[in-house]
Design a protein around this motif. Structure first.
Motif, PDB file in Angstrom:
ATOM      1  N   LEU A 153      44.719  -6.125   0.052  1.00  0.00           N
ATOM      2  CA  LEU A 153      44.329  -7.161   0.931  1.00  0.00           C
ATOM      3  C   LEU A 153      45.199  -8.460   0.672  1.00  0.00           C
ATOM      4  O   LEU A 153      45.650  -8.921   1.740  1.00  0.00           O
ATOM      5  CB  LEU A 153      42.749  -7.571   0.515  1.00  0.00           C
ATOM      6  CG  LEU A 153      41.709  -6.435   1.149  1.00  0.00           C
ATOM      7  CD1 LEU A 153      40.500  -6.961   0.870  1.00  0.00           C
ATOM      8  CD2 LEU A 153      41.693  -6.561   2.775  1.00  0.00           C
ATOM      9  N   ILE A 154      45.595  -8.749  -0.450  1.00  0.00           N
ATOM     10  CA  ILE A 154      46.402  -9.833  -0.577  1.00  0.00           C
ATOM     11  C   ILE A 154      47.854  -9.989  -0.049  1.00  0.00           C
ATOM     12  O   ILE A 154      47.878 -10.873   0.519  1.00  0.00           O
ATOM     13  CB  ILE A 154      46.328 -10.232  -2.330  1.00  0.00           C
ATOM     14  CG1 ILE A 154      44.815 -10.454  -2.646  1.00  0.00           C
ATOM     15  CG2 ILE A 154      47.468 -11.021  -2.562  1.00  0.00           C
ATOM     16  CD1 ILE A 154      44.648 -10.431  -4.221  1.00  0.00           C
ATOM     17  N   PRO A 155      48.546  -8.766   0.029  1.00  0.00           N
ATOM     18  CA  PRO A 155      50.011  -9.043   0.574  1.00  0.00           C
ATOM     19  C   PRO A 155      49.655  -9.011   2.228  1.00  0.00           C
ATOM     20  O   PRO A 155      49.015  -7.991   2.613  1.00  0.00           O
ATOM     21  CB  PRO A 155      50.538  -7.702   0.157  1.00  0.00           C
ATOM     22  CG  PRO A 155      49.973  -7.014  -1.081  1.00  0.00           C
ATOM     23  CD  PRO A 155      48.572  -7.551  -0.828  1.00  0.00           C
ATOM     24  N   GLY A 156      50.279  -9.977   2.519  1.00  0.00           N
ATOM     25  CA  GLY A 156      50.265  -9.861   4.088  1.00  0.00           C
ATOM     26  C   GLY A 156      48.930 -10.553   4.643  1.00  0.00           C
ATOM     27  O   GLY A 156      48.611 -10.474   5.904  1.00  0.00           O
ATOM     28  N   ARG A 157      48.137 -11.045   4.008  1.00  0.00           N
ATOM     29  CA  ARG A 157      46.846 -11.531   4.326  1.00  0.00           C
ATOM     30  C   ARG A 157      45.936 -10.553   5.206  1.00  0.00           C
ATOM     31  O   ARG A 157      45.722 -10.907   6.326  1.00  0.00           O
ATOM     32  CB  ARG A 157      47.215 -12.898   4.936  1.00  0.00           C
ATOM     33  CG  ARG A 157      46.005 -13.899   5.303  1.00  0.00           C
ATOM     34  CD  ARG A 157      46.341 -15.346   5.641  1.00  0.00           C
ATOM     35  NE  ARG A 157      47.279 -15.562   6.760  1.00  0.00           N
ATOM     36  CZ  ARG A 157      47.847 -16.597   7.227  1.00  0.00           C
ATOM     37  NH1 ARG A 157      47.567 -17.610   6.586  1.00  0.00           N
ATOM     38  NH2 ARG A 157      48.530 -16.670   8.345  1.00  0.00           N
ATOM     39  N   ARG A 158      45.580  -9.565   4.658  1.00  0.00           N
ATOM     40  CA  ARG A 158      45.012  -8.549   5.346  1.00  0.00           C
ATOM     41  C   ARG A 158      43.449  -8.770   5.318  1.00  0.00           C
ATOM     42  O   ARG A 158      43.255  -9.344   4.364  1.00  0.00           O
ATOM     43  CB  ARG A 158      45.123  -7.289   5.015  1.00  0.00           C
ATOM     44  CG  ARG A 158      46.606  -6.709   5.213  1.00  0.00           C
ATOM     45  CD  ARG A 158      47.003  -5.551   4.333  1.00  0.00           C
ATOM     46  NE  ARG A 158      48.406  -4.860   4.377  1.00  0.00           N
ATOM     47  CZ  ARG A 158      49.059  -4.344   3.719  1.00  0.00           C
ATOM     48  NH1 ARG A 158      48.536  -4.117   2.447  1.00  0.00           N
ATOM     49  NH2 ARG A 158      50.113  -3.803   3.777  1.00  0.00           N
ATOM     50  N   SER A 159      42.685  -8.288   6.343  1.00  0.00           N
ATOM     51  CA  SER A 159      41.100  -8.422   6.297  1.00  0.00           C
ATOM     52  C   SER A 159      40.542  -7.314   6.424  1.00  0.00           C
ATOM     53  O   SER A 159      40.953  -6.228   7.168  1.00  0.00           O
ATOM     54  CB  SER A 159      40.636  -9.321   7.328  1.00  0.00           C
ATOM     55  OG  SER A 159      41.329 -10.653   7.218  1.00  0.00           O
ATOM     56  N   LEU A 160      39.429  -7.170   5.709  1.00  0.00           N
ATOM     57  CA  LEU A 160      38.453  -5.911   5.969  1.00  0.00           C
ATOM     58  C   LEU A 160      37.149  -6.594   6.406  1.00  0.00           C
ATOM     59  O   LEU A 160      36.717  -7.419   5.819  1.00  0.00           O
ATOM     60  CB  LEU A 160      38.247  -5.094   4.619  1.00  0.00           C
ATOM     61  CG  LEU A 160      37.150  -4.038   4.859  1.00  0.00           C
ATOM     62  CD1 LEU A 160      37.572  -2.994   5.753  1.00  0.00           C
ATOM     63  CD2 LEU A 160      36.908  -3.659   3.489  1.00  0.00           C
TER      64      LEU A 160
ATOM     65  N   LEU B  12      36.245  -9.620   4.458  1.00  0.00           N
ATOM     66  CA  LEU B  12      36.797  -9.993   2.934  1.00  0.00           C
ATOM     67  C   LEU B  12      38.425  -9.742   3.322  1.00  0.00           C
ATOM     68  O   LEU B  12      38.768  -8.725   3.746  1.00  0.00           O
ATOM     69  CB  LEU B  12      36.251  -8.664   2.194  1.00  0.00           C
ATOM     70  CG  LEU B  12      36.955  -8.678   0.835  1.00  0.00           C
ATOM     71  CD1 LEU B  12      36.394  -9.997   0.041  1.00  0.00           C
ATOM     72  CD2 LEU B  12      36.404  -7.379   0.180  1.00  0.00           C
TER      73      LEU B  12
ATOM     74  N   VAL C  63      37.848  -0.677  -2.801  1.00  0.00           N
ATOM     75  CA  VAL C  63      38.638  -1.434  -1.980  1.00  0.00           C
ATOM     76  C   VAL C  63      39.719  -2.242  -3.245  1.00  0.00           C
ATOM     77  O   VAL C  63      38.940  -2.926  -3.950  1.00  0.00           O
ATOM     78  CB  VAL C  63      38.112  -2.822  -1.255  1.00  0.00           C
ATOM     79  CG1 VAL C  63      39.268  -3.709  -0.551  1.00  0.00           C
ATOM     80  CG2 VAL C  63      37.254  -1.903  -0.083  1.00  0.00           C
ATOM     81  N   SER C  64      40.914  -2.011  -3.247  1.00  0.00           N
ATOM     82  CA  SER C  64      41.639  -3.061  -3.826  1.00  0.00           C
ATOM     83  C   SER C  64      42.123  -4.178  -3.481  1.00  0.00           C
ATOM     84  O   SER C  64      42.465  -4.356  -2.325  1.00  0.00           O
ATOM     85  CB  SER C  64      42.922  -1.933  -4.346  1.00  0.00           C
ATOM     86  OG  SER C  64      43.947  -2.654  -4.744  1.00  0.00           O
ATOM     87  N   ALA C  65      42.029  -5.062  -4.217  1.00  0.00           N
ATOM     88  CA  ALA C  65      42.656  -6.239  -3.898  1.00  0.00           C
ATOM     89  C   ALA C  65      43.911  -6.432  -3.758  1.00  0.00           C
ATOM     90  O   ALA C  65      44.350  -7.262  -2.795  1.00  0.00           O
ATOM     91  CB  ALA C  65      42.306  -7.295  -5.112  1.00  0.00           C
ATOM     92  N   PHE C  66      44.736  -5.567  -4.198  1.00  0.00           N
ATOM     93  CA  PHE C  66      46.155  -5.465  -3.800  1.00  0.00           C
ATOM     94  C   PHE C  66      46.447  -4.766  -2.454  1.00  0.00           C
ATOM     95  O   PHE C  66      47.620  -4.787  -1.879  1.00  0.00           O
ATOM     96  CB  PHE C  66      46.944  -4.534  -4.930  1.00  0.00           C
ATOM     97  CG  PHE C  66      46.837  -5.120  -6.313  1.00  0.00           C
ATOM     98  CD1 PHE C  66      47.838  -6.145  -6.809  1.00  0.00           C
ATOM     99  CD2 PHE C  66      45.859  -4.937  -7.161  1.00  0.00           C
ATOM    100  CE1 PHE C  66      47.906  -6.986  -7.865  1.00  0.00           C
ATOM    101  CE2 PHE C  66      45.955  -5.551  -8.517  1.00  0.00           C
ATOM    102  CZ  PHE C  66      46.767  -6.683  -8.726  1.00  0.00           C
TER     103      PHE C  66
ATOM    104  N   ASN D 158      55.433 -13.136   3.485  1.00  0.00           N
ATOM    105  CA  ASN D 158      55.558 -11.883   3.994  1.00  0.00           C
ATOM    106  C   ASN D 158      56.602 -11.232   4.350  1.00  0.00           C
ATOM    107  O   ASN D 158      56.690 -10.117   4.851  1.00  0.00           O
ATOM    108  CB  ASN D 158      54.612 -12.007   5.310  1.00  0.00           C
ATOM    109  CG  ASN D 158      53.096 -12.601   4.878  1.00  0.00           C
ATOM    110  OD1 ASN D 158      52.706 -12.080   3.831  1.00  0.00           O
ATOM    111  ND2 ASN D 158      52.432 -12.924   5.919  1.00  0.00           N
TER     112      ASN D 158
ATOM    113  N   GLY E  54      42.590 -10.843   1.968  1.00  0.00           N
ATOM    114  CA  GLY E  54      43.328 -11.442   0.535  1.00  0.00           C
ATOM    115  C   GLY E  54      44.214 -12.292   1.045  1.00  0.00           C
ATOM    116  O   GLY E  54      44.481 -12.681   2.358  1.00  0.00           O
TER     117      GLY E  54
END
Lengths: 363, 363
Positions: free
Chosen positions: B281-288, A288, B276-279, A107, A290
């Motif tokens: 969420l993926i960087p930085g392990r973000r959550s919705l 949800l 919602v774009s996977a991109f 990160n 990532g």
């Protein structure tokens, strides 16, 4: 600076071909590694063909590297010549930010990827592991447990940590019900880890013929995702779902299978936006998320865990000369479950393409 | 069975009108409550107009209830006649499942909502708080701290717990940076709680004229979300974002403002799927994530917290006779920030609509 052999692509439409590339002379803390095996990740293909944009040519892909230490800088303390080591998706970071200090170099805003990233030492871009040799700062070099098969270990450096990290973060363990969507390079590692953590594992696949494979890998159950009936039986019941699919798919259908406080994590990256209903997330406080590889301490932990549980990737070992064919097969998911390039094949091949890459390195 | 006065709608296109409804005689553990104030939640309007489907008519909405105990069943231990109490979105649950045992009755598969839910005692549906009296099992009755203004306390039972619960769950506290998207009934409570938890609070609004209001409520900063420049300044920096917007909006634009491990929680419920774009969420392990009111122990904790910090909702108090007009204003966001019905106004009105609802209750 010294010359290394490598497989590089000259443009988005070129095949990968033998060439020579410059590698930097060792800094105080650098480790020079003779590459033994390099896994083929789907990202390699995306990057070689510039499908995500931003590719700098020539590109040498490969970030699932296992090799033998051939030389060390004078200040290197962790490794000695002859050690078997690994290198994953990153080769540098600023080492000073909060994320680096917490062990999440993945990160760090200034992280340097293993290939196609600006290299502060050479001034060019980084070149990956489709090569006979790499030079990496010891902070980004990992120890490989002695009992592991090396060809199958290479994919752990990306596919392994990508699936291990979110499972650890979200507490996959005994008594948990875990789903794995998709059974490719990432998915098959997800099944192995979830099983090793003691969870009840359910594989979701669109291909009924993959059932036996999933069970053999350790899955307790297999659900054919096109069957609404089969899906409905699992409604509201999962603690964690690992979604490894990078093609468009119905995310709501899986979110609805999560129980209270359940989390589904995307590790595949569909290029198109996903359609997500708020009503899939609000009941039961579902998430949800990532996840993106993992930090260096966590990657070492994953490798040690694999050593303890004797976990490697199921690989098809190929010579580097077959890499372009392997890419075509990858597009058809025609591999169980990862290609691992045996770099001994590169040693035996004469470099035909001289040093034409050197100019590129000076950009 | 006894008769209570209430405001009910006879169909999706009918206004709310005075009528009488049957209330059950007290069971051993029931508490009879004289309703003093009832907040108007946007869900009331959705349900009255059958906008989410499944509405049973006549419907008596209202799940933000504050009142005075007027009678107790013989086995009631927690309350006495004269106590000031609250009732929120739920009035029953199975009390035996894992979720109930953990204090998350809101996730119980057999939970009974305060209105328009099957009532196992009467055999009909439940009727809400737009009434002079309700009967509720003591398990779902909450204590109101003595120092709180009662009109402003009513909305805590839904808008309060809906915003408090996710902030507590995701650790909003001193040193955290918290965003609140939208400044209505939910958003204004979000600002108050985030501030009381010690976080740095940033309100996102589409309406520049709301800036002063947001600052007055306790926000440290206000960002006009239509300004890409203002948004960009906050990229990658939030620990937590509470999204209270129930209209379509660009979720990716907010996800990209989350720092590593950041979470954005939906508490508004846009009817259309979100993109919602996977991109994102993926960087930085973000959550919705989503969140849905809270359990009973947590609701009591929230009320006690409000007592300690003297937090109530900013309300416009109206007589029940103005409820249909209030719904029209709600649609235009023309209220700061919640309507609270003073039920004394109901006492003074003669029931004109006899007992025509009784038949409905027996379904």
């Amino acid at each position: 600076m010294y010359k290394a052999k490598a497989y590089a692509a000259e443009s988005a439409s070129s095949p990968l071909e033998l060439t020579t590339i410059p590698r930097r002379d060792l800094t105080e803390t650098d480790v020079q590694i003779e590459v033994l095996f390099c896994g083929i990740c789907h990202s390699d293909l995306h990057m070689v063909r510039d499908e995500w944009g931003g590719t700098v040519y020539p590109i040498v892909p490969g970030h699932e590297i296992v090799g033998r230490v051939s030389k060390t800088g004078p200040a290197v303390t962790k490794f000695r010549t002859g050690d078997i080591v690994g290198v994953g998706c990153m080769v540098d970071s600023d080492g000073t930010c909060a994320q680096c200090n917490a062990g999440y170099e993945n990160n760090c805003d200034n992280r340097v990827l293993t290939y196609n990233s600006p290299d502060r030492h050479s001034g060019g871009v980084t070149y990956g592991g489709y090569s006979d040799s790499v030079v990496v700062d010891e902070r980004f070099v990992l120890r490989i447990p002695p009992n592991l098969d090396l060809a199958g270990t290479a994919p752990l450096l990306c596919a392994g940590i990508t699936t291990y990290s979110p499972m650890r973060h979200w507490g996959v363990s005994e008594g948990k019900k875990v789903g794995v969507v998709g059974l490719g390079g990432l998915g098959h590692m997800g099944v192995k880890f979830a099983r090793a953590f003691g969870a009840h594992v359910v594989v979701f696949t669109t291909s009924p013929h993959k059932k036996d494979h999933a069970l053999k890998l350790g899955s307790h159950e297999v659900v054919v995702s096109s069957s609404a009936d089969e899906m409905q039986k699992h409604a509201n019941s999962f603690d964690f779902i690992l979604d490894t699919v990078s093609a468009p798919h119905n995310v709501d259908a899986y979110l609805e299978l999560l129980g209270p406080n359940g989390t589904m994590v995307l590790v595949g990256a569909p290029p198109e936006p996903l359609s997500v209903s708020a009503f899939s997330l609000i009941p039961g406080r579902r998430s949800l998320a990532g996840s993106n590889i993992g930090g260096i301490p966590e990657t070492q932990e994953m490798l040690d865990f694999c050593g303890k549980h004797n976990i490697t990737s199921d690989v098809e070992v190929i010579p580097v000369q077959d890499v372009n064919r392997a890419y075509e097969r990858l597009l058809k998911s025609d591999v169980k479950y990862r290609f691992s390039i045996d770099m001994a094949s590169l040693k035996q091949q004469e470099a035909t393409a001289s040093a034409r890459v050197e100019a590129g390195a000076a950009r």
